[in-house]
Design a protein around this motif. Structure first.
Motif, PDB file in Angstrom:
ATOM      1  N   GLY A  15       0.602  -1.271   0.050  1.00 36.30           N
ATOM      2  CA  GLY A  15      -0.027  -0.060   0.019  1.00 36.30           C
ATOM      3  C   GLY A  15       0.914   1.187   0.120  1.00 36.30           C
ATOM      4  O   GLY A  15       0.588   2.165  -0.632  1.00 36.30           O
ATOM      5  N   LEU A  25       3.053   5.939  -2.184  1.00 37.32           N
ATOM      6  CA  LEU A  25       1.612   5.395  -1.960  1.00 37.32           C
ATOM      7  C   LEU A  25       1.510   4.841  -3.260  1.00 37.32           C
ATOM      8  O   LEU A  25       1.551   5.503  -4.140  1.00 37.32           O
ATOM      9  N   SER A  26       0.788   3.334  -3.279  1.00 37.48           N
ATOM     10  CA  SER A  26       0.403   2.757  -4.613  1.00 37.48           C
ATOM     11  C   SER A  26      -1.086   3.599  -4.813  1.00 37.48           C
ATOM     12  O   SER A  26      -1.601   4.328  -4.009  1.00 37.48           O
ATOM     13  N   GLN A  28      -4.778   4.401  -4.950  1.00 34.35           N
ATOM     14  CA  GLN A  28      -5.776   4.260  -4.219  1.00 34.35           C
ATOM     15  C   GLN A  28      -7.209   4.261  -4.852  1.00 34.35           C
ATOM     16  O   GLN A  28      -7.441   5.133  -5.632  1.00 34.35           O
ATOM     17  N   VAL A  45     -11.263   7.529  -1.435  1.00 31.31           N
ATOM     18  CA  VAL A  45     -10.074   7.630  -1.725  1.00 31.31           C
ATOM     19  C   VAL A  45      -9.250   8.345  -0.845  1.00 31.31           C
ATOM     20  O   VAL A  45      -7.898   8.058  -0.456  1.00 31.31           O
ATOM     21  N   ARG A  48      -8.501   7.052   2.530  1.00 25.96           N
ATOM     22  CA  ARG A  48      -7.584   5.923   2.470  1.00 25.96           C
ATOM     23  C   ARG A  48      -6.256   6.458   2.253  1.00 25.96           C
ATOM     24  O   ARG A  48      -5.390   6.004   2.811  1.00 25.96           O
ATOM     25  N   ILE A  49      -5.980   7.415   1.519  1.00 23.73           N
ATOM     26  CA  ILE A  49      -4.665   8.214   1.392  1.00 23.73           C
ATOM     27  C   ILE A  49      -4.171   8.678   2.867  1.00 23.73           C
ATOM     28  O   ILE A  49      -3.184   8.460   3.387  1.00 23.73           O
ATOM     29  N   LEU A  52      -2.955   5.857   5.101  1.00 26.99           N
ATOM     30  CA  LEU A  52      -1.679   5.352   4.548  1.00 26.99           C
ATOM     31  C   LEU A  52      -0.482   6.221   5.024  1.00 26.99           C
ATOM     32  O   LEU A  52       0.599   6.029   5.589  1.00 26.99           O
ATOM     33  N   TYR A 107     -14.668   1.871 -10.887  1.00 29.46           N
ATOM     34  CA  TYR A 107     -13.889   2.772 -10.214  1.00 29.46           C
ATOM     35  C   TYR A 107     -13.971   4.171 -11.380  1.00 29.46           C
ATOM     36  O   TYR A 107     -13.717   4.222 -12.438  1.00 29.46           O
ATOM     37  N   GLU A 110      -8.509   6.722  -9.448  1.00 35.00           N
ATOM     38  CA  GLU A 110      -7.397   6.278  -8.672  1.00 35.00           C
ATOM     39  C   GLU A 110      -6.363   7.309  -8.422  1.00 35.00           C
ATOM     40  O   GLU A 110      -6.257   8.291  -9.366  1.00 35.00           O
TER      41      GLU A 110
END
Length: 118
Positions: A15, A25-26, A28, A45, A48-49, A52, A107, A110
């Motif tokens: 991740g 970061l990959s 998301q 998203v 989620r960032i 991380l 999605y 991203e």
């Protein structure tokens, strides 16, 4: 050379990877809201960032770059409304937004980000 720290790793990817004071970061995507309203996907998203970044020892005030891939550029106004509220004033990272075919048609976006950790 410093240690490489991998966060939320599985056999395929991590991740995030932290090395030499930088968190990479990959991309998301929205897992809980995939196929749902764009605003809900954007909120998920960004959240989620945030998670991380904290795990990496950083936060959104330390963002360096963001690459945003959108399934359709027509969602840009929804993204920008949420983004402008999310980014710390005076700490906006470099940002690139492109339209791209994402891994699933569910999605809407991203986001890939890089941040300083020290």
């Amino acid at each position: 050379m410093g240690d490489i720290r991998r966060i939320a790793a599985n056999p395929r990817m991590s991740g995030a990877v932290v090395y030499a004071g930088i968190a990479y970061l990959s991309g998301q995507v929205a897992i809980d809201h995939r196929g749902g309203a764009v605003a809900d996907q954007v909120d998920e998203v960004l959240a989620r960032i945030d998670v991380l970044l904290v795990e990496a020892g950083s936060d959104r005030s330390r963002l360096l770059t963001a690459t945003i891939m959108l399934s359709d550029m027509s969602v840009m106004p929804v993204l920008n409304a949420a983004w402008d509220q999310w980014v710390v004033p005076g700490c906006a990272p470099t940002r690139t937004s492109i339209q791209a075919a994402l891994a699933s048609p569910d999605y809407a976006l991203e986001i890939v980000a890089t941040a300083a950790t020290d």
